[in-house]
Design a protein around this motif. Sequence first.
Motif, PDB file in Angstrom:
ATOM      1  N   TRP A 190     -10.260 -13.436  21.714  1.00  0.00           N
ATOM      2  CA  TRP A 190     -10.198 -11.977  21.667  1.00  0.00           C
ATOM      3  C   TRP A 190      -8.809 -11.557  22.129  1.00  0.00           C
ATOM      4  CZ3 TRP A 190     -12.277  -7.887  19.636  1.00  0.00           C
ATOM      5  CH2 TRP A 190     -12.030  -6.630  20.180  1.00  0.00           C
ATOM      6  N   GLU A 191      -8.114 -10.735  21.343  1.00  0.00           N
ATOM      7  CA  GLU A 191      -6.756 -10.326  21.680  1.00  0.00           C
ATOM      8  C   GLU A 191      -6.656  -8.874  22.131  1.00  0.00           C
ATOM      9  OE1 GLU A 191      -4.330 -11.535  18.289  1.00  0.00           O
ATOM     10  OE2 GLU A 191      -3.700 -13.207  19.555  1.00  0.00           O
ATOM     11  N   GLY A 192      -7.782  -8.250  22.445  1.00  0.00           N
ATOM     12  CA  GLY A 192      -7.765  -6.878  22.926  1.00  0.00           C
ATOM     13  C   GLY A 192      -7.992  -5.862  21.829  1.00  0.00           C
ATOM     14  N   ASP A 193      -7.509  -6.154  20.635  1.00  0.00           N
ATOM     15  CA  ASP A 193      -7.710  -5.232  19.520  1.00  0.00           C
ATOM     16  C   ASP A 193      -8.464  -5.893  18.363  1.00  0.00           C
ATOM     17  OD1 ASP A 193      -5.752  -6.981  18.727  1.00  0.00           O
ATOM     18  OD2 ASP A 193      -4.368  -5.457  18.008  1.00  0.00           O
ATOM     19  N   GLY A 194      -8.839  -7.139  18.551  1.00  0.00           N
ATOM     20  CA  GLY A 194      -9.582  -7.872  17.526  1.00  0.00           C
ATOM     21  C   GLY A 194      -9.577  -9.356  17.829  1.00  0.00           C
ATOM     22  N   PHE A 195     -10.388 -10.087  17.070  1.00  0.00           N
ATOM     23  CA  PHE A 195     -10.471 -11.532  17.240  1.00  0.00           C
ATOM     24  C   PHE A 195      -9.419 -12.227  16.392  1.00  0.00           C
ATOM     25  CE2 PHE A 195     -14.888 -10.690  18.563  1.00  0.00           C
ATOM     26  CZ  PHE A 195     -14.941 -11.485  19.696  1.00  0.00           C
ATOM     27  N   LYS A 202      -0.560 -22.629  27.398  1.00  0.00           N
ATOM     28  CA  LYS A 202       0.104 -22.091  28.585  1.00  0.00           C
ATOM     29  C   LYS A 202      -0.273 -20.645  28.887  1.00  0.00           C
ATOM     30  CE  LYS A 202       4.186 -23.882  27.343  1.00  0.00           C
ATOM     31  NZ  LYS A 202       5.617 -23.960  27.255  1.00  0.00           N
ATOM     32  N   ASN A 203      -0.400 -19.822  27.872  1.00  0.00           N
ATOM     33  CA  ASN A 203      -0.643 -18.400  28.088  1.00  0.00           C
ATOM     34  C   ASN A 203      -2.119 -18.025  28.093  1.00  0.00           C
ATOM     35  OD1 ASN A 203       2.135 -17.922  28.198  1.00  0.00           O
ATOM     36  ND2 ASN A 203       2.242 -17.784  25.981  1.00  0.00           N
ATOM     37  N   LEU A 204      -3.005 -19.009  28.087  1.00  0.00           N
ATOM     38  CA  LEU A 204      -4.431 -18.729  28.075  1.00  0.00           C
ATOM     39  C   LEU A 204      -5.004 -18.709  29.486  1.00  0.00           C
ATOM     40  CD1 LEU A 204      -5.474 -21.025  25.099  1.00  0.00           C
ATOM     41  CD2 LEU A 204      -5.135 -18.554  25.063  1.00  0.00           C
ATOM     42  N   GLN A 205      -5.957 -17.828  29.709  1.00  0.00           N
ATOM     43  CA  GLN A 205      -6.641 -17.763  31.006  1.00  0.00           C
ATOM     44  C   GLN A 205      -7.632 -18.915  31.147  1.00  0.00           C
ATOM     45  OE1 GLN A 205      -5.749 -15.430  33.264  1.00  0.00           O
ATOM     46  NE2 GLN A 205      -4.253 -14.774  31.753  1.00  0.00           N
ATOM     47  N   ALA A 206      -8.361 -19.221  30.070  1.00  0.00           N
ATOM     48  CA  ALA A 206      -9.378 -20.278  30.099  1.00  0.00           C
ATOM     49  C   ALA A 206      -9.576 -20.819  28.690  1.00  0.00           C
ATOM     50  CB  ALA A 206     -10.694 -19.727  30.636  1.00  0.00           C
ATOM     51  N   VAL A 207     -10.002 -22.088  28.622  1.00  0.00           N
ATOM     52  CA  VAL A 207     -10.326 -22.732  27.353  1.00  0.00           C
ATOM     53  C   VAL A 207     -11.715 -23.349  27.497  1.00  0.00           C
ATOM     54  CG1 VAL A 207      -9.744 -24.565  25.716  1.00  0.00           C
ATOM     55  CG2 VAL A 207      -7.922 -23.265  26.830  1.00  0.00           C
ATOM     56  N   TYR A 208     -12.618 -22.993  26.584  1.00  0.00           N
ATOM     57  CA  TYR A 208     -13.964 -23.543  26.567  1.00  0.00           C
ATOM     58  C   TYR A 208     -14.180 -24.246  25.239  1.00  0.00           C
ATOM     59  CZ  TYR A 208     -15.111 -20.510  30.522  1.00  0.00           C
ATOM     60  OH  TYR A 208     -15.137 -19.884  31.738  1.00  0.00           O
ATOM     61  N   ILE A 209     -14.864 -25.389  25.291  1.00  0.00           N
ATOM     62  CA  ILE A 209     -15.270 -26.034  24.055  1.00  0.00           C
ATOM     63  C   ILE A 209     -16.788 -25.984  23.982  1.00  0.00           C
ATOM     64  CG2 ILE A 209     -13.248 -27.505  23.827  1.00  0.00           C
ATOM     65  CD1 ILE A 209     -14.921 -29.835  24.829  1.00  0.00           C
ATOM     66  N   VAL A 210     -17.275 -25.663  22.804  1.00  0.00           N
ATOM     67  CA  VAL A 210     -18.705 -25.677  22.543  1.00  0.00           C
ATOM     68  C   VAL A 210     -19.014 -27.092  22.064  1.00  0.00           C
ATOM     69  CG1 VAL A 210     -20.563 -24.725  21.145  1.00  0.00           C
ATOM     70  CG2 VAL A 210     -18.745 -23.227  21.998  1.00  0.00           C
ATOM     71  N   CYS A 211     -19.688 -27.849  22.911  1.00  0.00           N
ATOM     72  CA  CYS A 211     -19.970 -29.250  22.600  1.00  0.00           C
ATOM     73  C   CYS A 211     -20.999 -29.348  21.483  1.00  0.00           C
ATOM     74  CB  CYS A 211     -20.472 -29.965  23.851  1.00  0.00           C
ATOM     75  SG  CYS A 211     -19.276 -29.933  25.200  1.00  0.00           S
ATOM     76  N   MET A 254     -22.284 -16.146  27.377  1.00  0.00           N
ATOM     77  CA  MET A 254     -20.911 -15.870  27.797  1.00  0.00           C
ATOM     78  C   MET A 254     -20.380 -14.670  27.020  1.00  0.00           C
ATOM     79  SD  MET A 254     -19.478 -19.752  28.041  1.00  0.00           S
ATOM     80  CE  MET A 254     -18.034 -19.307  28.973  1.00  0.00           C
ATOM     81  N   ASP A 255     -19.308 -14.086  27.514  1.00  0.00           N
ATOM     82  CA  ASP A 255     -18.708 -12.915  26.885  1.00  0.00           C
ATOM     83  C   ASP A 255     -17.552 -13.346  25.989  1.00  0.00           C
ATOM     84  OD1 ASP A 255     -17.740 -10.440  26.178  1.00  0.00           O
ATOM     85  OD2 ASP A 255     -16.981  -9.946  28.178  1.00  0.00           O
ATOM     86  N   PRO A 256     -17.694 -13.234  24.665  1.00  0.00           N
ATOM     87  CA  PRO A 256     -16.597 -13.638  23.773  1.00  0.00           C
ATOM     88  C   PRO A 256     -15.405 -12.678  23.821  1.00  0.00           C
ATOM     89  CG  PRO A 256     -18.378 -12.702  22.493  1.00  0.00           C
ATOM     90  CD  PRO A 256     -18.857 -12.774  23.926  1.00  0.00           C
ATOM     91  N   PHE A 257     -15.572 -11.526  24.479  1.00  0.00           N
ATOM     92  CA  PHE A 257     -14.511 -10.526  24.544  1.00  0.00           C
ATOM     93  C   PHE A 257     -13.625 -10.678  25.780  1.00  0.00           C
ATOM     94  CE2 PHE A 257     -17.865  -8.688  21.945  1.00  0.00           C
ATOM     95  CZ  PHE A 257     -17.158  -8.269  20.831  1.00  0.00           C
ATOM     96  N   GLN A 258     -13.675 -11.835  26.430  1.00  0.00           N
ATOM     97  CA  GLN A 258     -12.806 -12.099  27.574  1.00  0.00           C
ATOM     98  C   GLN A 258     -11.382 -12.297  27.053  1.00  0.00           C
ATOM     99  OE1 GLN A 258     -14.240 -15.242  30.248  1.00  0.00           O
ATOM    100  NE2 GLN A 258     -16.145 -15.171  29.091  1.00  0.00           N
ATOM    101  N   SER A 259     -10.497 -11.420  27.442  1.00  0.00           N
ATOM    102  CA  SER A 259      -9.120 -11.511  26.980  1.00  0.00           C
ATOM    103  C   SER A 259      -8.472 -12.793  27.505  1.00  0.00           C
ATOM    104  CB  SER A 259      -8.340 -10.289  27.461  1.00  0.00           C
ATOM    105  OG  SER A 259      -7.063 -10.289  26.888  1.00  0.00           O
ATOM    106  N   GLY A 260      -7.763 -13.486  26.647  1.00  0.00           N
ATOM    107  CA  GLY A 260      -7.063 -14.701  27.042  1.00  0.00           C
ATOM    108  C   GLY A 260      -7.946 -15.925  27.151  1.00  0.00           C
ATOM    109  N   THR A 261      -9.180 -15.851  26.643  1.00  0.00           N
ATOM    110  CA  THR A 261     -10.099 -16.989  26.698  1.00  0.00           C
ATOM    111  C   THR A 261     -10.309 -17.541  25.300  1.00  0.00           C
ATOM    112  OG1 THR A 261     -11.216 -16.070  28.625  1.00  0.00           O
ATOM    113  CG2 THR A 261     -12.404 -17.745  27.389  1.00  0.00           C
TER     114      THR A 261
END
Length: 121
Positions: free
Chosen positions: A61-66, A6-15, A37-44
Amino acid sequence: MLNDAKNLQAVYIVCGYTDLRKGIDSLSNIISQTYGMDPFQSGTLFMFCGRKTDRIKALIWEGDGFLLCYKRLEQKASKFQWPRNQEEVCKLTSQQFRWLMEGLTIQPKKCIQKVDHPRLV
């Protein structure tokens, strides 16, 4: 945490298959160098699955670390229905994410299509 997006901006799966012995740095390199892609996208959330489809890793990525999450299904017969096209990253809808976490395929073979304007007979 992984059952609710619910609180995520986007969800990606690496097939395809990912070596789940990899840690944060290696998984973030896969996201950036293999898929551009950018792994530092907050909420992804980025999700990975190994050859045994009973376990997944997720990276966010949570803004201050993974945050690295690892989920293993306990029942021997339980498996994630993971797409195996090696060259693909798929963005999931919230419905597809829910299906995946329930053990269903993200692309149902048959579903009811929505109709914009039903015709009256």
